[in-house]
Design an enzyme around this catalytic site. Structure first.
Site, PDB file in Angstrom:
ATOM      1  N   ASP A  21       0.868  -1.167   0.000  1.00 15.68           N
ATOM      2  CA  ASP A  21       0.000   0.000   0.000  1.00 15.68           C
ATOM      3  C   ASP A  21       0.914   1.229   0.000  1.00 15.68           C
ATOM      4  OD1 ASP A  21      -2.259   1.585   0.036  1.00 15.68           O
ATOM      5  OD2 ASP A  21      -3.252   0.418   1.593  1.00 15.68           O
ATOM      6  N   CYS A  22       0.344   2.380  -0.310  1.00 15.73           N
ATOM      7  CA  CYS A  22       1.183   3.528  -0.645  1.00 15.73           C
ATOM      8  C   CYS A  22       1.892   4.102   0.584  1.00 15.73           C
ATOM      9  CB  CYS A  22       0.369   4.574  -1.366  1.00 15.73           C
ATOM     10  SG  CYS A  22      -0.166   3.950  -2.973  1.00 15.73           S
TER      11      CYS A  22
END
Length: 727
Positions: free
Chosen positions: A266-267
Site C-alpha cells: 500500500d502507498c
C-alpha cells in the site's frame, strides 16, 4: 569532410540511444515469457532495476521503454481517469448476490480502461491513473460497521466475498491465458479493517483460527482464480508489518497457495516500517526487510534506498532481480512491451467508453442492489397520485451516488431526477432539501415540513455520503479519519424525520444512502417503507424510481449485519471475531445478514438431502422448492447455510455456503440444487487447521440468514434438514 564527420557522429549517437530491435527479445511477442523477462532484466543497470520497482516507473529511453505508473483504480468503474461509466459502489454490488452480473460489470470496466489506455498510448500520454494495473478489488472482511472503508468491500462474509471477488477478477482480467485485459489486485493483505487514523502504525492481533476461518479465505480464493497482484496492508499483523511480513508474503502466498503474480505495498507502507511501526531504524533496512520477504513493488519511493541496502549487505541484487521478474511478467502479459497492434485488446476502441450498453448494465446492477428493509403495503406506488414531495440532504446530490474511488460521468441521475422522470404528467412533485447532511440548519425557519404534509407521499432521502465515511484523507466532514465511531444517523436527520411524521396521515418512504450499517431503528419506526440504496452509481436515481413505482421488484440482500447498537460489538480495535458478524454474534440484530424483502412472497418447502449420513470426505446434494406465492414477477436470492456441531473453541453459528439468484413468475416454482463439499463442511481449530466435526450438520435454505429476526421482519420462513457426519 565536415559534412561526413557530422553524419558519422549522428549515426553513432543513434546507435547508442536507439533500441536495437534484433537484440530486444523482451519486445518480441513470439518469444517465451521467461525469455522476454530474462532479456529485459539483463539489459538494466542496478539503478535502472531499482527504479522499475516503484509505482512511478520511469522511462528507459535507450531501450525504448516508456514510463509506466502502476497505480490505477477501478473499484466500481475506472477511477480518477475521465468520463466513464460509474457503477454502484462495491458494497452495493455485493448486495446483488449476483457474481455473474459483477463479472459483466468488471468486464465493462476493463473494456473502458483498455479503450482509454489505447487512446493515451497513441497520443504519447504517460499518466498516473492511465495504466492497466488496477488496485482492486478490496476483499477485506467488513468486520465492524465503524470502518469507513467498508463500503469498498463485499461485506462481512468470507464465502460471499470470495464469490464476488473471483467474479470481479475474471471479468477485469479477461479470459485469455496468454494476455491480460487488465491486472486485478486483491487487497489489503491481511487483517485490515480500521481504525483508519491508526493504520500506519496499527498492530492487528489475530489468532490462527480467525486468520484461516475469516481473514484468509477470500484472498486464497482469488489467488486460486489467478489474480495477478496482491497488495500488502499498512498495518502490522501480530507484530510484523504486512509489507515486510515473511509469513504472509512468502509462506502463505507463495509457498502454501502457490501465488505466481506480483506483490505491491500500500502507498508509503514501506516507509511506515521505519517511520511508524519502528520495526527498523532506516529506509535501507525497511526496503531490505520488504524485498527480502517477498514484496515486489513499492508504492512510494523507499525502494530508492535499495542501492545502499545492497552496499550494506542488507539485501542482494538477486532479490531485486526476482522482484523485477514478477513485475516484468505482468507488464508483458498486459502487452506493454509489445508493438502496438499485436495485443488482442489493442482493438478496443473509444465507443465502449460510457456507452449506452454500459449505462444499462449500471442500471441493472443498481436495481439488483436495492434492499427493501420495511414495507407496510405502501410500495410499489402509483405514479399518478395528486401530490408527491421529495426532501432530504441526499435527494439531489451526486455525492450520494458515487461513494469513494469513483470516476465521473456527464449524466449522473440523482434520486430527485429519477423520481421526477417517472411521475405522471399532471401530478405535482415538490422538492426542498429541508436540512443539511449532518448539521443543524442555521436558519430557524422551516418551510419544508409544512409543505410536505400537504402531499400524498413524502420521499425522505436521508443517510450518509463520502464526506462522512471513507478513507483516511478523503472524508472531508469526518473528524475520525473517515471511520464512523458514532453508529447513529446524524441527529438532525432523525429530528427532521420526526417533524415530517408528526401528525402526518400520508405515507413516508425513507430512502437511505450510504456504504455501511447504521442505526435505523427510529427510521424503521417512523417510516411506512424503508429502502437502502447504498451508493448506486450514475443510474441510481432511475433504479430507485423503477423500484418505487414497481417496474422492478427489490431483490437486494444485506451483505453485512446491522446491529441494534454498537453496544453489541467488541471494541473497534479488537480483531477477534468473537461476537462479530452473523457467523459469531449471538445478540439479536436490527437487520440480519442476507435479509431483504420483495414485492411478492416466496415460499420454501421440500428440502431434501440425497444422503442421510456421510463420511467426512464425501459430498452430498441438497435441494429445496421455491415458489412465488404473490402477484408480481420477481427475483429471489436463495441462500444455503450450514451449521456444524459446536466445539469448545470459537465455531461459526452459521456459514453461508451457497446462493443462487432465480427469477420466478407469479405461481411459478423452481427446485434449487446445491452441492455441499467437504471443504464447505470444514471449520478451523485453534491451530488454524481444517477439521470436519462429527455429528449432525444442519443445512438451511431460505431468503435470509437463519436467525429469528429474519422472520420477525417479514422474511420467508427457511427450511432445514440435517446430515450425520460419521467421522
Amino acid at each position: 569532410m565536415k559534412k561526413y564527420f557530422s553524419y558519422f557522429l549522428s549515426i553513432c549517437l543513434l546507435l547508442t540511444i536507439a533500441p536495437r530491435g534484433k537484440a530486444q527479445v523482451f519486445k518480441d511477442p513470439t518469444k517465451s515469457l521467461n525469455a522476454r523477462v530474462n532479456d529485459f532484466i539483463s539489459k538494466l543497470t542496478l539503478d535502472e532495476k531499482i527504479n522499475q520497482l516503484m509505482n512511478a516507473a520511469p522511462a528507459i529511453p535507450r531501450l525504448g521503454v516508456p514510463a509506466y505508473n502502476w497505480w490505477n483504480e477501478a473499484l466500481h468503474g475506472v477511477g480518477r481517469s475521465g468520463v466513464v461509466t460509474v457503477f454502484p459502489q462495491a458494497i452495493g454490488e455485493a448486495a446483488t448476490f449476483d457474481p455473474a452480473l459483477l463479472k459483466q460489470v468488471a468486464s465493462a470496466i476493463s473494456d473502458e480502461a483498455r479503450a482509454n489506455f489505447n487512446i493515451d498510448r497513441k497520443r504519447g500520454y504517460e499518466l498516473h491513473y492511465g495504466g492497466l494495473s488496477f488496485w482492486t478489488p478490496n476483499i477485506n472482511i467488513f468486520r465492524d460497521p465503524r470502518w469507513g472503508r467498508g463500503q469498498e468491500t463485499y461485506g462481512e462474509d468470507p464465502f460471499l466475498t470470495s464469490q464476488m471477488g473471483v467474479a470481479f477478477v475474471h471479468g477485469l482480467q479477461g479470459d485469455r491465458p496468454d494476455y491480460l485485459k487488465a491486472a486485478a489486485c486483491a487487497k489489503h493483505f491481511a487483517v485490515y479493517s480500521g481504525p483508519e487514523g491508526d493504520r500506519h502504525a496499527f498492530n492487528a492481533i489475530a489468532t490462527n483460527l480467525d486468520l484461516h476461518e475469516t481473514y484468509f479465505p477470500a484472498f486464497k480464493a482469488l489467488v486460486k482464480a489467478g489474480v495477478e497482484s496482491v497488495m500488502a496492508a499498512y498495518n502490522a499483523l501480530n507484530g510484523i508489518p504486512c509489507s515486510g511480513n515473511g509469513y504472509l508474503l512468502d509462506t502463505v502466498l507463495r509457498q502454501d497457495w502457490g501465488f505466481k503474480g506480483h506483490i505491491v505495498s500500500d502507498c508509503d507502507a514501506v516507509a511506515d516500517i521505519f517511520q511508524f511501526h519502528k520495526t527498523v531504524e532506516t529506509p535501507e533496512a525497511a526496503a531490505a526487510l520488504a524485498i527480502n520477504n517477498g514484496l515486489d513493488l513499492n508504492c512510494g519511493n523507499t525502494f530508492t534506498a535499495l542501492d545502499n541496502a545492497v552496499k550494506q549487505g542488507l539485501t542482494t541484487e538477486a532479490k531485486i532481480d526476482s522482484a523485477l521478474a514478477s513485475l516484468t511478467r505482468t507488464r508483458i502479459k498486459l502487452g506493454l512491451f509489445n508493438p502496438i497492434g499485436t495485443d488482442p485488446y489493442d482493438k478496443i476502441g473509444p465507443d465502449v467508453i460510457n456507452s449506452e450498453a454500459h449505462r444499462q448494465l449500471a442500471l441493472k446492477a443498481a436495481e439488483e442492489s436495492i434492499v427493501l428493509l420495511k414495507n407496510d403495503g405502501v410500495l410499489p406506488l402509483k405514479n399518478d397520485l395528486p401530490k408527491y414531495f421529495i426532501t432530504g440532504p441526499n435527494a439531489a446530490t451526486i455525492n450520494s451516488l458515487i461513494g469513494n474511488y469513483y470516476g465521473v460521468n456527464n449524466k449522473m441521475v440523482t434520486i430527485l431526477e429519477g423520481i421526477a422522470g417517472q411521475i405522471s404528467k399532471g401530478s405535482q412533485l415538490q422538492f426542498k432539501q429541508g436540512i443539511m447532511l449532518n448539521a443543524a440548519n442555521s436558519n430557524p425557519e422551516d418551510w419544508t415540513t409544512g409543505d410536505a404534509k400537504e402531499c400524498d407521499v413524502i420521499f425522505a432521502v436521508l443517510g450518509i455520503d463520502g464526506t462522512i465515511e471513507g478513507e483516511e484523507g478523503d472524508a472531508l466532514a469526518s473528524s475520525t479519519y473517515g471511520d464512523r465511531l458514532d453508529y447513529n444517523l446524524p441527529k438532525n436527520q432523525i429530528n427532521f424525520l420526526k417533524k415530517l411524521r408528526d401528525g402526518y396521515k400520508g405515507k413516508i418512504v425513507t430512502i437511505i444512502t450510504g456504504g455501511s450499517p447504521m442505526n435505523l431503528k427510529e427510521v424503521h419506526t417512523l417510516s411506512d417503507a424503508v429502502l437502502l440504496v447504498w451508493y448506486p452509481g450514475e443510474e441510481g436515481g432511475n433504479a430507485v424510481a423503477n423500484v418505487i413505482f414497481g417496474k422492478a421488484s427489490p431483490s437486494g440482500k444485506l451483505p453485512v449485519t446491522f446491529p441494534m447498537s454498537l453496544d453489541q460489538l467488541p471494541a473497534f480495535t479488537d480483531y477477534s471475531m468473537k461476537g462479530r458478524t452473523y457467523r459469531f454474534m449471538e445478540d439479536k440484530p436490527m437487520y440480519p445478514f442476507g435479509f431483504g424483502l420483495s414485492y411478492t412472497h416466496f415460499v420454501y418447502k421440500n428440502i431434501k438431502a440425497d444422503k442421510k449420513s456421510i463420511e467426512n470426505n464425501q459430498s452430498f446434494e441438497v435441494s429445496a422448492t421455491v415458489s412465488n406465492a404473490g402477484k408480481m414477477a420477481a427475483d429471489e436470492v436463495v441462500q444455503m447455510y450450514v451449521s456444524v456441531p459446536q466445539q469448545d473453541y470459537l465455531t461459526p453459528l452459521y456459514s453461508l455456503k451457497g446462493f443462487k439468484r432465480i427469477s420466478l413468475q407469479p405461481n411459478e416454482s423452481k427446485v434449487v440444487h446445491f452441492t455441499v463439499t467437504p471443504e464447505e463442511m470444514q471449520i478451523y481449530n485453534t491451530a488454524g487447521e481444517p477439521v470436519i466435526p462429527k455429528g449432525d450438520l444442519k443445512i438451511y435454505i431460505g431468503g435470509s440468514s437463519p436467525v429469528e429476526r429474519s422472520q420477525e421482519l417479514g422474511a420467508s420462513k427457511m427450511v432445514m434438514t440435517s446430515v450425520l457426519i460419521k467421522n
